[in-house]
Write an enzyme that holds these catalytic residues in place. Structure first.
Site, PDB file in Angstrom:
ATOM      1  N   SER A  62       0.799  -1.339  -0.045  1.00 28.79           N
ATOM      2  CA  SER A  62      -0.096  -0.129   0.098  1.00 28.79           C
ATOM      3  C   SER A  62       0.855   1.315  -0.082  1.00 28.79           C
ATOM      4  O   SER A  62       2.168   1.284   0.475  1.00 28.79           O
ATOM      5  CB  SER A  62      -0.763   0.157   1.295  1.00 28.79           C
ATOM      6  OG  SER A  62      -1.624  -1.196   1.133  1.00 28.79           O
TER       7      SER A  62
HETATM    8  N1  SAH Z   1      -0.331  -5.246   4.102  1.00 31.42           N
HETATM    9  C1  SAH Z   1       0.489  -5.443   2.826  1.00 31.42           C
HETATM   10  C2  SAH Z   1      -0.405  -5.187   1.769  1.00 31.42           C
HETATM   11  C3  SAH Z   1      -0.880  -6.382   0.906  1.00 31.42           C
HETATM   12  S1  SAH Z   1      -1.882  -6.415  -0.184  1.00 31.42           S
HETATM   13  C4  SAH Z   1       1.982  -4.885   2.704  1.00 31.42           C
HETATM   14  O1  SAH Z   1       2.254  -3.969   3.882  1.00 31.42           O
HETATM   15  O2  SAH Z   1       2.619  -5.049   1.842  1.00 31.42           O
HETATM   16  C5  SAH Z   1      -3.287  -7.487   0.347  1.00 31.42           C
HETATM   17  C6  SAH Z   1      -2.597  -8.965   0.555  1.00 31.42           C
HETATM   18  O3  SAH Z   1      -3.977  -9.748   1.037  1.00 31.42           O
HETATM   19  C7  SAH Z   1      -2.193  -9.581  -0.544  1.00 31.42           C
HETATM   20  O4  SAH Z   1      -0.844 -10.309  -0.376  1.00 31.42           O
HETATM   21  C8  SAH Z   1      -3.320 -11.090  -0.764  1.00 31.42           C
HETATM   22  O5  SAH Z   1      -2.872 -12.089  -1.167  1.00 31.42           O
HETATM   23  C9  SAH Z   1      -3.962 -10.944   0.583  1.00 31.42           C
HETATM   24  N2  SAH Z   1      -5.273 -11.478   0.889  1.00 31.42           N
HETATM   25  C10 SAH Z   1      -6.229 -11.376  -0.039  1.00 31.42           C
HETATM   26  N3  SAH Z   1      -7.416 -12.149   0.423  1.00 31.42           N
HETATM   27  C11 SAH Z   1      -6.777 -12.852   1.735  1.00 31.42           C
HETATM   28  C12 SAH Z   1      -7.436 -13.576   2.749  1.00 31.42           C
HETATM   29  N4  SAH Z   1      -8.585 -13.920   2.480  1.00 31.42           N
HETATM   30  N5  SAH Z   1      -6.456 -14.097   3.673  1.00 31.42           N
HETATM   31  C13 SAH Z   1      -5.324 -13.615   3.679  1.00 31.42           C
HETATM   32  N6  SAH Z   1      -4.590 -12.888   2.911  1.00 31.42           N
HETATM   33  C14 SAH Z   1      -5.354 -12.313   1.800  1.00 31.42           C
END
Ligand code: SAH
Length: 221
Positions: A62
């Site tokens: 993000s």
């Molecule tokens: N917090 C992260 C941003 C991640 S983007 C950072 O600082 O880099 C969102 C993430 O959520 C992705 O990696 C995606 O695979 C994950 N995601 C989506 N649905 C999910 C679920 N049901 N359980 C766990 N992770 C999930």
């Protein structure tokens, strides 16, 4: 060689303070965690840009401002147990790890979870626990939490998260359509929940039992 420390300080001044981030502990954490170590070599020089960046597997880290807003809305003081859903690069988990006692972070894409785990080990973050599973179910075995932060977009507020919060706990989650959302803070009180809406935002979808279906093209935006 870029001067990442200067770029990071500039990010805090120009992207966070000027846009109203006030929590000193959050500003300090954002000024401390080395964001360039959470992206690929090719994107290092953009790590402190005012934008989200690709982390592979179709996912993103993000925008720094969004990380700061969400973290501020968790209202952490230092002794909390926090659940993050969507580990991704691990950057948000690293920010949380210096602001609370214990971080549990769930990622559904095993490759990303493993890369993040390696990073935490290498960088010495010891209070982050990575769980590979469907984060829409929360983490009942570690509940209740003081804070839950969901870094992927949900079609609605899953009850599982509210039920896994302590009374007085905060849930921060982007809710809306598949392509645009509003950031919500949900506080669990003795008599129910208090929901407040914050900034418009765009997150990748939360995919799972209580989220979107993979490849779902239904939209409600
Ligand atoms: N917090 C992260 C941003 C991640 S983007 C950072 O600082 O880099 C969102 C993430 O959520 C992705 O990696 C995606 O695979 C994950 N995601 C989506 N649905 C999910 C679920 N049901 N359980 C766990 N992770 C999930």
């Amino acid at each position: 060689m870029e001067d990442f420390t200067s770029l990071r300080n500039l990010m805090v001044e120009t992207q966070l303070k000027t846009r109203g981030i006030k929590d000193k502990r959050v500003l300090n954490a954002m000024g401390t965690v080395e964001r360039h170590l959470f992206v690929s070599e090719l994107l290092k020089n953009h790590a402190y840009d005012d934008s989200a960046l690709s982390i592979g597997e179709g996912q993103t880290i993000s925008q720094p401002y969004m990380v700061a807003v969400m973290t501020e809305l968790l209202e952490l003081k230092g002794d909390e147990k926090v659940l993050e859903v969507g580990t991704g690069s691990g950057y948000q988990s690293a920010i949380l790890s210096i602001l609370c006692a214990e971080v549990f972070t769930i990622e559904r894409i095993v490759l990303l979870a493993e890369k993040a785990e390696e990073r935490f080990k290498k960088l010495g973050y010891k209070n982050i626990h990575v769980v590979k599973s469907d984060g829409t179910l929360g983490l009942p075995e570690q509940a209740p939490f003081d804070g839950i932060i969901v870094t992927a977009a949900a079609p609605e507020i899953p009850d599982t998260y509210v039920s896994q919060l302590k009374t007085g706990g905060r849930l921060v989650i982007p809710v809306g359509g598949r392509y645009s959302q509003i950031l919500y803070q949900v506080k669990k009180t003795g008599s129910g929940i208090k929901t407040s809406m914050f900034t418009p935002c765009v997150f990748v979808p939360l995919i799972g039992k209580h989220g979107w279906t993979e490849g779902d093209t239904n939209n409600n935006y």
